[in-house]
Design a protein around this motif. Structure first.
Motif, PDB file in Angstrom:
ATOM      1  N   TRP A  12      24.969  51.167  48.673  1.00 12.39           N
ATOM      2  CA  TRP A  12      24.878  50.782  47.258  1.00 12.39           C
ATOM      3  C   TRP A  12      23.482  50.360  46.826  1.00 12.39           C
ATOM      4  CZ3 TRP A  12      29.022  52.382  45.051  1.00 12.39           C
ATOM      5  CH2 TRP A  12      29.375  51.952  43.782  1.00 12.39           C
ATOM      6  N   GLY A  15      22.693  46.501  47.027  1.00  7.46           N
ATOM      7  CA  GLY A  15      23.652  45.949  47.997  1.00  7.46           C
ATOM      8  C   GLY A  15      23.096  44.678  48.649  1.00  7.46           C
ATOM      9  N   LYS A  16      23.995  43.750  48.987  1.00  7.63           N
ATOM     10  CA  LYS A  16      23.551  42.427  49.460  1.00  7.63           C
ATOM     11  C   LYS A  16      23.733  42.252  50.963  1.00  7.63           C
ATOM     12  CE  LYS A  16      22.126  40.878  45.542  1.00  7.63           C
ATOM     13  NZ  LYS A  16      22.178  42.200  44.861  1.00  7.63           N
ATOM     14  N   PRO A  36      33.838  39.534  41.063  1.00  4.30           N
ATOM     15  CA  PRO A  36      34.095  40.446  39.933  1.00  4.30           C
ATOM     16  C   PRO A  36      33.202  41.689  39.870  1.00  4.30           C
ATOM     17  CG  PRO A  36      33.725  38.163  39.203  1.00  4.30           C
ATOM     18  CD  PRO A  36      33.311  38.239  40.621  1.00  4.30           C
ATOM     19  N   PHE A  37      32.058  41.682  40.602  1.00  2.40           N
ATOM     20  CA  PHE A  37      31.145  42.847  40.593  1.00  2.40           C
ATOM     21  C   PHE A  37      30.887  43.205  42.062  1.00  2.40           C
ATOM     22  CE2 PHE A  37      30.098  39.959  37.096  1.00  2.40           C
ATOM     23  CZ  PHE A  37      30.152  40.783  35.973  1.00  2.40           C
ATOM     24  N   CYS A  38      31.901  43.718  42.757  1.00  2.00           N
ATOM     25  CA  CYS A  38      31.814  43.725  44.223  1.00  2.00           C
ATOM     26  C   CYS A  38      30.947  44.843  44.799  1.00  2.00           C
ATOM     27  CB  CYS A  38      33.201  43.783  44.826  1.00  2.00           C
ATOM     28  SG  CYS A  38      34.066  45.315  44.442  1.00  2.00           S
ATOM     29  N   SER A  40      29.493  47.502  46.970  1.00  2.00           N
ATOM     30  CA  SER A  40      29.843  48.011  48.305  1.00  2.00           C
ATOM     31  C   SER A  40      30.555  46.995  49.188  1.00  2.00           C
ATOM     32  CB  SER A  40      28.563  48.451  49.000  1.00  2.00           C
ATOM     33  OG  SER A  40      27.728  47.321  49.173  1.00  2.00           O
ATOM     34  N   ALA A  42      29.449  44.222  50.425  1.00  2.98           N
ATOM     35  CA  ALA A  42      28.603  43.783  51.537  1.00  2.98           C
ATOM     36  C   ALA A  42      28.784  42.297  51.845  1.00  2.98           C
ATOM     37  CB  ALA A  42      27.139  44.070  51.206  1.00  2.98           C
ATOM     38  N   ASP A  57      35.531  46.019  40.616  1.00  2.00           N
ATOM     39  CA  ASP A  57      34.357  46.760  40.139  1.00  2.00           C
ATOM     40  C   ASP A  57      34.863  47.840  39.185  1.00  2.00           C
ATOM     41  OD1 ASP A  57      31.241  46.921  41.339  1.00  2.00           O
ATOM     42  OD2 ASP A  57      31.891  48.677  40.191  1.00  2.00           O
ATOM     43  N   LEU A  58      34.029  48.190  38.230  1.00  2.00           N
ATOM     44  CA  LEU A  58      34.405  49.238  37.270  1.00  2.00           C
ATOM     45  C   LEU A  58      34.253  50.644  37.853  1.00  2.00           C
ATOM     46  CD1 LEU A  58      33.066  48.412  33.685  1.00  2.00           C
ATOM     47  CD2 LEU A  58      35.407  48.922  34.361  1.00  2.00           C
ATOM     48  N   SER A 174      37.448  45.743  34.192  1.00  2.00           N
ATOM     49  CA  SER A 174      36.210  45.110  33.763  1.00  2.00           C
ATOM     50  C   SER A 174      36.220  43.644  34.192  1.00  2.00           C
ATOM     51  CB  SER A 174      36.079  45.192  32.246  1.00  2.00           C
ATOM     52  OG  SER A 174      34.952  44.432  31.879  1.00  2.00           O
ATOM     53  N   ALA A 175      35.065  43.177  34.631  1.00  2.00           N
ATOM     54  CA  ALA A 175      34.925  41.767  34.995  1.00  2.00           C
ATOM     55  C   ALA A 175      35.288  40.858  33.819  1.00  2.00           C
ATOM     56  CB  ALA A 175      33.492  41.502  35.444  1.00  2.00           C
ATOM     57  N   ASP A 193      27.629  39.183  41.330  1.00  2.00           N
ATOM     58  CA  ASP A 193      26.390  39.950  41.527  1.00  2.00           C
ATOM     59  C   ASP A 193      26.340  41.033  40.447  1.00  2.00           C
ATOM     60  OD1 ASP A 193      24.092  41.038  42.560  1.00  2.00           O
ATOM     61  OD2 ASP A 193      25.086  42.044  44.236  1.00  2.00           O
ATOM     62  N   TYR A 207      22.715  51.485  36.754  1.00  2.00           N
ATOM     63  CA  TYR A 207      24.062  51.625  37.317  1.00  2.00           C
ATOM     64  C   TYR A 207      24.910  52.536  36.431  1.00  2.00           C
ATOM     65  CZ  TYR A 207      23.290  47.890  40.680  1.00  2.00           C
ATOM     66  OH  TYR A 207      22.816  47.151  41.721  1.00  2.00           O
ATOM     67  N   HIS A 209      27.803  51.825  35.690  1.00  2.00           N
ATOM     68  CA  HIS A 209      28.345  50.801  34.786  1.00  2.00           C
ATOM     69  C   HIS A 209      27.301  49.686  34.739  1.00  2.00           C
ATOM     70  CE1 HIS A 209      32.110  52.911  34.862  1.00  2.00           C
ATOM     71  NE2 HIS A 209      31.974  52.994  36.165  1.00  2.00           N
TER      72      HIS A 209
HETATM   73  C1  LIG Z   1      24.441  44.523  41.736  1.00  2.00           C
HETATM   74  S1  LIG Z   1      25.816  45.592  41.869  1.00  2.00           S
HETATM   75  C2  LIG Z   1      26.820  44.743  43.033  1.00  2.00           C
HETATM   76  C3  LIG Z   1      26.333  44.996  44.427  1.00  2.00           C
HETATM   77  C4  LIG Z   1      27.201  44.358  45.515  1.00  2.00           C
HETATM   78  N1  LIG Z   1      27.060  42.924  45.546  1.00  2.00           N
HETATM   79  C5  LIG Z   1      26.856  44.928  46.886  1.00  2.00           C
HETATM   80  O1  LIG Z   1      26.472  44.171  47.788  1.00  2.00           O
HETATM   81  O2  LIG Z   1      26.933  46.141  47.050  1.00  2.00           O
HETATM   82  C6  LIG Z   1      26.605  45.364  40.319  1.00  2.00           C
HETATM   83  C7  LIG Z   1      27.982  46.029  40.207  1.00  2.00           C
HETATM   84  O3  LIG Z   1      28.570  45.675  38.961  1.00  2.00           O
HETATM   85  C8  LIG Z   1      29.442  46.744  38.574  1.00  2.00           C
HETATM   86  N2  LIG Z   1      29.736  46.534  37.148  1.00  2.00           N
HETATM   87  C9  LIG Z   1      28.919  46.662  36.076  1.00  2.00           C
HETATM   88  N3  LIG Z   1      29.534  46.271  34.943  1.00  2.00           N
HETATM   89  C10 LIG Z   1      30.776  45.851  35.318  1.00  2.00           C
HETATM   90  C11 LIG Z   1      31.883  45.288  34.612  1.00  2.00           C
HETATM   91  N4  LIG Z   1      31.841  45.072  33.287  1.00  2.00           N
HETATM   92  N5  LIG Z   1      32.986  44.955  35.306  1.00  2.00           N
HETATM   93  C12 LIG Z   1      33.057  45.154  36.657  1.00  2.00           C
HETATM   94  N6  LIG Z   1      32.037  45.693  37.372  1.00  2.00           N
HETATM   95  C13 LIG Z   1      30.913  46.024  36.719  1.00  2.00           C
HETATM   96  C14 LIG Z   1      28.646  47.993  38.927  1.00  2.00           C
HETATM   97  O4  LIG Z   1      29.483  49.104  39.083  1.00  2.00           O
HETATM   98  C15 LIG Z   1      27.980  47.539  40.244  1.00  2.00           C
HETATM   99  O5  LIG Z   1      28.734  47.947  41.347  1.00  2.00           O
END
Ligand SMILES: C[S@@+](CC[C@H](N)C(=O)[O-])C[C@H]1O[C@@H](n2cnc3c(N)ncnc32)[C@H](O)[C@@H]1O
Length: 285
Positions: A12, A15-16, A36-38, A40, A42, A57-58, A174-175, A193, A207, A209
Motif C-alpha cells: 500500500w 502503508g505503516k 476506519p482507514f485500514c 493494507s 499493516a 476502508d472504502l 465510508s469512515a 490513518d 488515493y 479514495h
Molecule cells: C493512508 S491510507 C491507510 C494506510 C494504512 N494505514 C496502511 O498501513 O496500509 C488511507 C486509506 O484511507 C482510505 N479512505 C479514504 N477515504 C476514505 C473514507 N471516506 N472512508 C474509508 N476509507 C477511506 C483509502 O482507501 C486508504 O486506504
C-alpha cells in the motif's frame, strides 16, 4: 519457506509497516479496536489480538481480499491457486483487464486472486492509488528486493493473514458512517490513518479514495468528541494540524521515519525523511 513474513495484505501507498510498533505502543491495552482507514492492515497484522476488532476502508478490492483471507475455505482456495501461479507478465495483463470490470461480476475468490496478482507482481507502494496500474515489476538495478521473491513471500503469508483476520469485522463503508458509532469508553481505542494533507505529500500520488481540505476538518471534529476512548491519528507534519488538533487536548509526537520518498512520490527525486507525526488525545483517567 518462511511463513507470515509480510505484514500487510497489499503493498500500500502510505502503508505503516515500519511505524506499526510505535502506533501500537501509543494505543495501549484495549478490549475494542477500530481502524476506519485500514488500507493494507499493516498495524492490525502486528498488533496483539483484542476482543473486538473492526477495520474499514472504502477500497472494494482491498476489503474483498481481506474478507476472502478471513474465511478458511476461501483463504485455502486462494492460497492453493496462488501457489500454482507463475510470476508471468501475460497473467498480470489479464488480471488488470479483469479488474476493470465490476467487482460484482466475479466470485469473491476470483476477484481477490486477480487483485493479489496485480498488486504483488507489480510496483511496490502504489496499491490504493490511481497509479496502481504499472505493469510487472522488473528490477533494473542490483540493489533492492526481488519481485518474484516478494510475490512468493506474500503468498506464503496467507496462512498467517487468515489466522489474524478470522475474528476481525471488515467493513467496506465510508469512515464517516463508522466513526460516529464508535463508543467513547475506557478500553476502546481508535487508530486513524487518513489520506494525508495534499501539500504535505510532496508528490502526485492520489488515493483512489482521497480527502479534500474539508474532510480533514470534519475528521478532526469527529475525533475531538472522544474523552475516554484513546485516539491515535497519523499525518505528515503540516501547519494546519496545530489548529485541527489543539495542544490542550492532543500531543503531537514526531516520529521520524526514513521513507523512500523517491518511490513514494516522484521518481527521480532523492531519498528523504518523511516527517511523520502521531497525534494522540488526552483521555480522562
Ligand atoms: C493512508 S491510507 C491507510 C494506510 C494504512 N494505514 C496502511 O498501513 O496500509 C488511507 C486509506 O484511507 C482510505 N479512505 C479514504 N477515504 C476514505 C473514507 N471516506 N472512508 C474509508 N476509507 C477511506 C483509502 O482507501 C486508504 O486506504
Amino acid at each position: 519457506m518462511k511463513r507470515g513474513k509480510i505484514k500487510s495484505i497489499a503493498p500500500w501507498y502510505g502503508g505503516k509497516r515500519t511505524m506499526a510498533p510505535n502506533i501500537i505502543e501509543l494505543l495501549g491495552e484495549h478490549k475494542m479496536y477500530y481502524e476506519p482507514f485500514c488500507g493494507s492492515m499493516a498495524v492490525l497484522l502486528v498488533k496483539p489480538k483484542s476482543y473486538h476488532e473492526t477495520v474499514c476502508d472504502l477500497h472494494k478490492d482491498l476489503t474483498n481480499l481481506a474478507t476472502v483471507l478471513s474465511i478458511l475455505d476461501t483463504a485455502v482456495e486462494l492460497y492453493d491457486r496462488l501457489g500454482r501461479t507463475l510470476f508471468d507478465e501475460s497473467l498480470v495483463i489479464k488480471s488488470r483487464d479483469i479488474l476493470k470490470n465490476n467487482i460484482e461480476d466475479f466470485s469473491p475468490v476470483e476477484r481477490a486472486y486477480h487483485y493479489f496478482v496485480s498488486s504483488w507482481c507489480c510496483r511496490n507502494g502504489v496499491s490504493g492509488t490511481l497509479r496502481d496500474s504499472f505493469g510487472l515489476a522488473v528490477r533494473w538495478t542490483p540493489t533492492g528486493g526481488t519481485p518474484t521473491l516478494r510475490f512468493r513471500s506474500a503468498t506464503e503469508s496467507i496462512p498467517a493473514w487468515h489466522e489474524r483476520l478470522r475474528n476481525v469485522v471488515i467493513l467496506n463503508r465510508s469512515a464517516w458512517e463508522v466513526i460516529p458509532k464508535i463508543p467513547d469508553q475506557d478500553g476502546v481505542v481508535v487508530y486513524c490513518d487518513p489520506p494525508y494533507i495534499k501539500e504535505s505529500r510532496g508528490g502526485a500520488s492520489k488515493y483512489r479514495h482521497d480527502f479534500d481540505g474539508i474532510d480533514h476538518r470534519k475528521l478532526a471534529r469527529e475525533l475531538c468528541r472522544f474523552e475516554k476512548t484513546r485516539v491515535v491519528v497519523s499525518y505528515y507534519e503540516h501547519p494546519e494540524l496545530a489548529g485541527l488538533y489543539p495542544a490542550d487536548k492532543w500531543s503531537h509526537i514526531p516520529c521520524h521515519q526514513t521513507k523512500n520518498l523517491h518511490v513514494q512520490n516522484r521518481r527521480g527525486s532523492t531519498r528523504g525523511t518523511a516527517p511523520e507525526l502521531l497525534i494522540v488525545n488526552e483521555v480522562a483517567g
